[in-house]
Scaffold this motif. Structure first.
Motif, mmCIF file in Angstrom:
data_model
loop_
_atom_site.group_PDB
_atom_site.id
_atom_site.type_symbol
_atom_site.label_atom_id
_atom_site.label_comp_id
_atom_site.label_asym_id
_atom_site.label_seq_id
_atom_site.Cartn_x
_atom_site.Cartn_y
_atom_site.Cartn_z
ATOM 1 N N TYR A 270 0.831 -1.208 0.000
ATOM 2 C CA TYR A 270 0.000 0.000 0.000
ATOM 3 C C TYR A 270 0.868 1.262 0.000
ATOM 4 O O TYR A 270 0.508 2.268 -0.628
ATOM 5 N N TYR A 271 2.006 1.239 0.702
ATOM 6 C CA TYR A 271 2.905 2.396 0.669
ATOM 7 C C TYR A 271 3.314 2.727 -0.767
ATOM 8 O O TYR A 271 3.404 3.889 -1.156
ATOM 9 N N GLU A 272 3.586 1.689 -1.534
ATOM 10 C CA GLU A 272 4.106 1.886 -2.887
ATOM 11 C C GLU A 272 3.024 2.305 -3.885
ATOM 12 O O GLU A 272 3.325 2.855 -4.938
ATOM 13 N N GLU A 273 1.789 2.057 -3.540
ATOM 14 C CA GLU A 273 0.709 2.347 -4.480
ATOM 15 C C GLU A 273 -0.204 3.487 -4.014
ATOM 16 O O GLU A 273 -1.102 3.898 -4.760
ATOM 17 N N SER A 274 0.023 3.986 -2.794
ATOM 18 C CA SER A 274 -0.882 4.989 -2.235
ATOM 19 C C SER A 274 -0.112 6.120 -1.560
ATOM 20 O O SER A 274 1.090 6.010 -1.316
ATOM 21 N N ILE A 275 -0.838 7.176 -1.252
ATOM 22 C CA ILE A 275 -0.291 8.298 -0.484
ATOM 23 C C ILE A 275 -0.605 8.044 0.986
ATOM 24 O O ILE A 275 -1.728 7.659 1.337
ATOM 25 N N LEU A 276 0.380 8.237 1.852
ATOM 26 C CA LEU A 276 0.159 8.009 3.280
ATOM 27 C C LEU A 276 -0.554 9.201 3.907
ATOM 28 O O LEU A 276 -0.104 10.348 3.783
ATOM 29 N N LEU A 277 -1.657 8.920 4.593
ATOM 30 C CA LEU A 277 -2.300 9.899 5.469
ATOM 31 C C LEU A 277 -1.905 9.567 6.897
ATOM 32 O O LEU A 277 -1.935 8.397 7.297
ATOM 33 N N PHE A 278 -1.539 10.595 7.680
ATOM 34 C CA PHE A 278 -1.163 10.322 9.069
ATOM 35 C C PHE A 278 -1.618 11.480 9.960
ATOM 36 O O PHE A 278 -0.837 12.336 10.350
ATOM 37 N N PRO A 279 -2.936 11.488 10.306
ATOM 38 C CA PRO A 279 -3.468 12.586 11.117
ATOM 39 C C PRO A 279 -3.313 12.413 12.625
ATOM 40 O O PRO A 279 -3.771 13.262 13.392
ATOM 41 N N SER A 280 -2.676 11.336 13.079
ATOM 42 C CA SER A 280 -2.491 11.103 14.508
ATOM 43 C C SER A 280 -1.776 12.289 15.151
ATOM 44 O O SER A 280 -0.886 12.885 14.560
ATOM 45 N N TYR A 281 -2.170 12.608 16.386
ATOM 46 C CA TYR A 281 -1.525 13.739 17.078
ATOM 47 C C TYR A 281 -0.816 13.340 18.368
ATOM 48 O O TYR A 281 -0.244 14.187 19.047
ATOM 49 N N ILE A 282 -0.827 12.048 18.708
ATOM 50 C CA ILE A 282 -0.053 11.560 19.854
ATOM 51 C C ILE A 282 0.720 10.319 19.423
ATOM 52 O O ILE A 282 0.119 9.295 19.101
ATOM 53 N N GLU A 283 2.028 10.412 19.400
ATOM 54 C CA GLU A 283 2.890 9.281 19.063
ATOM 55 C C GLU A 283 4.225 9.455 19.781
ATOM 56 O O GLU A 283 4.739 10.566 19.874
ATOM 57 N N ILE B 250 8.159 6.900 9.072
ATOM 58 C CA ILE B 250 9.501 6.490 8.660
ATOM 59 C C ILE B 250 9.422 5.433 7.562
ATOM 60 O O ILE B 250 10.162 5.483 6.573
ATOM 61 N N GLU B 251 8.515 4.466 7.722
ATOM 62 C CA GLU B 251 8.388 3.413 6.707
ATOM 63 C C GLU B 251 8.078 4.003 5.339
ATOM 64 O O GLU B 251 8.685 3.629 4.326
ATOM 65 N N ALA B 252 7.137 4.938 5.295
ATOM 66 C CA ALA B 252 6.757 5.544 4.019
ATOM 67 C C ALA B 252 7.863 6.435 3.470
ATOM 68 O O ALA B 252 8.120 6.462 2.262
ATOM 69 N N ALA B 253 8.539 7.172 4.361
ATOM 70 C CA ALA B 253 9.614 8.063 3.915
ATOM 71 C C ALA B 253 10.801 7.285 3.365
ATOM 72 O O ALA B 253 11.472 7.726 2.423
ATOM 73 N N LEU B 254 11.069 6.118 3.944
ATOM 74 C CA LEU B 254 12.150 5.281 3.433
ATOM 75 C C LEU B 254 11.827 4.745 2.040
ATOM 76 O O LEU B 254 12.729 4.362 1.292
ATOM 77 N N LYS B 255 10.539 4.723 1.691
ATOM 78 C CA LYS B 255 10.120 4.287 0.356
ATOM 79 C C LYS B 255 9.969 5.461 -0.613
ATOM 80 O O LYS B 255 9.689 5.260 -1.790
ATOM 81 N N GLY B 256 10.107 6.699 -0.119
ATOM 82 C CA GLY B 256 9.992 7.866 -0.985
ATOM 83 C C GLY B 256 8.569 8.287 -1.268
ATOM 84 O O GLY B 256 8.298 8.947 -2.274
ATOM 85 N N ASP B 257 7.627 7.936 -0.388
ATOM 86 C CA ASP B 257 6.220 8.236 -0.617
ATOM 87 C C ASP B 257 5.871 9.684 -0.309
ATOM 88 O O ASP B 257 6.543 10.350 0.490
ATOM 89 N N ILE B 258 4.781 10.153 -0.891
ATOM 90 C CA ILE B 258 4.157 11.398 -0.454
ATOM 91 C C ILE B 258 3.482 11.126 0.887
ATOM 92 O O ILE B 258 2.810 10.117 1.069
ATOM 93 N N ILE B 259 3.665 12.055 1.841
ATOM 94 C CA ILE B 259 3.080 11.901 3.164
ATOM 95 C C ILE B 259 2.309 13.169 3.512
ATOM 96 O O ILE B 259 2.853 14.276 3.448
ATOM 97 N N LEU B 260 1.039 13.007 3.873
ATOM 98 C CA LEU B 260 0.215 14.112 4.387
ATOM 99 C C LEU B 260 0.023 13.838 5.872
ATOM 100 O O LEU B 260 -0.632 12.859 6.253
ATOM 101 N N THR B 261 0.610 14.666 6.718
ATOM 102 C CA THR B 261 0.642 14.354 8.143
ATOM 103 C C THR B 261 0.298 15.553 9.002
ATOM 104 O O THR B 261 0.474 16.707 8.592
ATOM 105 N N SER B 262 -0.186 15.276 10.206
ATOM 106 C CA SER B 262 -0.482 16.330 11.158
ATOM 107 C C SER B 262 0.806 17.054 11.542
ATOM 108 O O SER B 262 1.883 16.452 11.607
ATOM 109 N N LYS B 263 0.677 18.341 11.778
ATOM 110 C CA LYS B 263 1.836 19.157 12.151
ATOM 111 C C LYS B 263 2.030 19.042 13.661
ATOM 112 O O LYS B 263 1.381 19.717 14.461
ATOM 113 N N THR B 264 2.923 18.158 14.075
ATOM 114 C CA THR B 264 3.183 17.892 15.486
ATOM 115 C C THR B 264 4.683 17.874 15.724
ATOM 116 O O THR B 264 5.471 17.869 14.790
#
Length: 351
Positions: free
Chosen positions: A257-270, A277-291
């Motif tokens: 799914y990382y290779e075929e999709s854009i990662l959404l990551f709206p979590s605000y507690i981690e 990291i997994e998606a970034a190591l694959k070079g994916d587009i990442i839309l993530t919460s600003k935390t």
């Protein structure tokens, strides 16, 4: 040397907590045949070897109260009788009264240390989170202040949070990003109308904002997109024609799914945010919460785009730009030298 690892809280049903234990056990089995290791667990989950032994305390799995009494009062006698040189807790708490020369706590529970949200005990859906934030959090902070072990955290933001809330010298806190193994596959064409969010159903994973963003896109007449969630249908009371519940996936399926999709990551507690990291190591587009954690982990990554975790409009706007081809991956990946280290390596560095 004798090492004792305490992790009676981890069971095979516990998800990421058990994964930490399993990965660490495998590291020890594969890399240390000289030292003696005891794993104090709530079940015989792993095989024993000549130098690795499993001690089972099944009674501590059945009751949180019994586990609390063990960690704060009775556990010291049981553990000290084994005379460990190094005591390692993988469950955030430093057992009170341990006499080992070195005490190490792997602290990976962010809920008591974050300040964004105070969960309410009177709200049914927040009760368990409130219990961990208020009661368990107080025990964790007390144990660290009293025992003053070395503490391994996964991010700088956790280090700052611990220092501000625990009486512990800063040299006692060791920051180490977990090492992330990626699964290489034949790269397929990225579908800019496919989005993916691998996460559990906890409130702070913030699935609701994804549904709100999808509804906003639909109102604009944008319907040709799909969002995949790693949940079962009954886990959320939310529905949208463009959102699909696909259930739990193994790691190979996740990377597909990382290779075929854009990662959404709206979590605000981690504490860490592994999918980032997994998606970034694959070079994916990442839309993530600003935390704090997302900014720290993706600091040098060019394909990350941020939105306010409370603002569905910002997320919808980014998704629209991806769908329209205004946001594209530039081909760069997160560099391997930013990929952290294994837990066993962190412990050896401390020793």
């Amino acid at each position: 040397m004798i090492f004792l690892v305490n992790d009676t809280a981890a069971t095979p049903e516990a998800g990421g907590v058990y994964s930490i234990l399993e990965d660490f056990y495998n590291e020890v089995i594969n890399n240390d045949s000289k030292n003696k290791w005891f794993f104090l667990l709530s079940g015989k989950y792993f095989r024993e070897t000549d130098n690795v032994k499993i001690i089972v305390r099944e009674d501590l799995k059945k009751s949180k109260l019994k586990r609390f009494i063990f960690e704060c009062f009775s556990g010291k006698k049981f553990i000290n009788n084994l005379n460990p040189d190094v005591f390692i807790s993988l469950q955030n708490i430093s057992t009170i009264g341990i006499k080992a020369k070195k005490k190490i706590v792997y602290l990976h529970q962010p809920i008591p240390f974050q300040k964004l949200v105070k969960f309410k005990f009177y709200k049914k859906e927040e009760r368990n989170l409130s219990f961990h934030q208020q009661l368990v959090g107080s025990v964790i902070k007390y144990s660290l202040s009293k025992e003053k072990p070395f503490v391994i955290v996964q991010t700088q933001w956790m280090k700052k949070a611990v220092l501000s809330q625990v009486k512990l010298p800063k040299e006692k806190i060791y920051v180490a990003h977990p090492k992330v193994e990626i699964i290489e596959r034949t790269k397929k064409s990225l579908n800019n109308r496919s989005f993916f969010y691998p996460a559990s159903s906890y409130i702070y994973k913030n699935h609701r904002i994804i549904f709100e963003a999808a509804n906003l896109l639909e109102r604009e007449g944008i319907n040709d997109f799909k969002i995949y969630l790693t949940l079962q249908k009954g886990q959320l009371p939310l529905r949208n024609n463009n959102i699909f519940y696909i259930g739990h996936l193994n790691r190979t399926e996740v990377f597909k799914y990382y290779e075929e999709s854009i990662l959404l990551f709206p979590s605000y507690i981690e504490s860490f945010g592994l999918p980032l990291i997994e998606a970034a190591l694959k070079g994916d587009i990442i839309l993530t919460s600003k935390t704090e954690f997302s900014r720290e982990l993706l600091n040098h990554y060019k394909n990350a785009y941020y939105f306010d975790y409370k603002n569905a409009g910002q997320l919808a706007s980014l998704m629209k730009k991806v769908i329209n081809g205004e946001i594209k991956a530039d081909g760069s990946r997160l560099q391997v030298n930013e990929n952290g280290e294994s837990l066993l390596s962190s412990i050896k560095n401390l020793l």
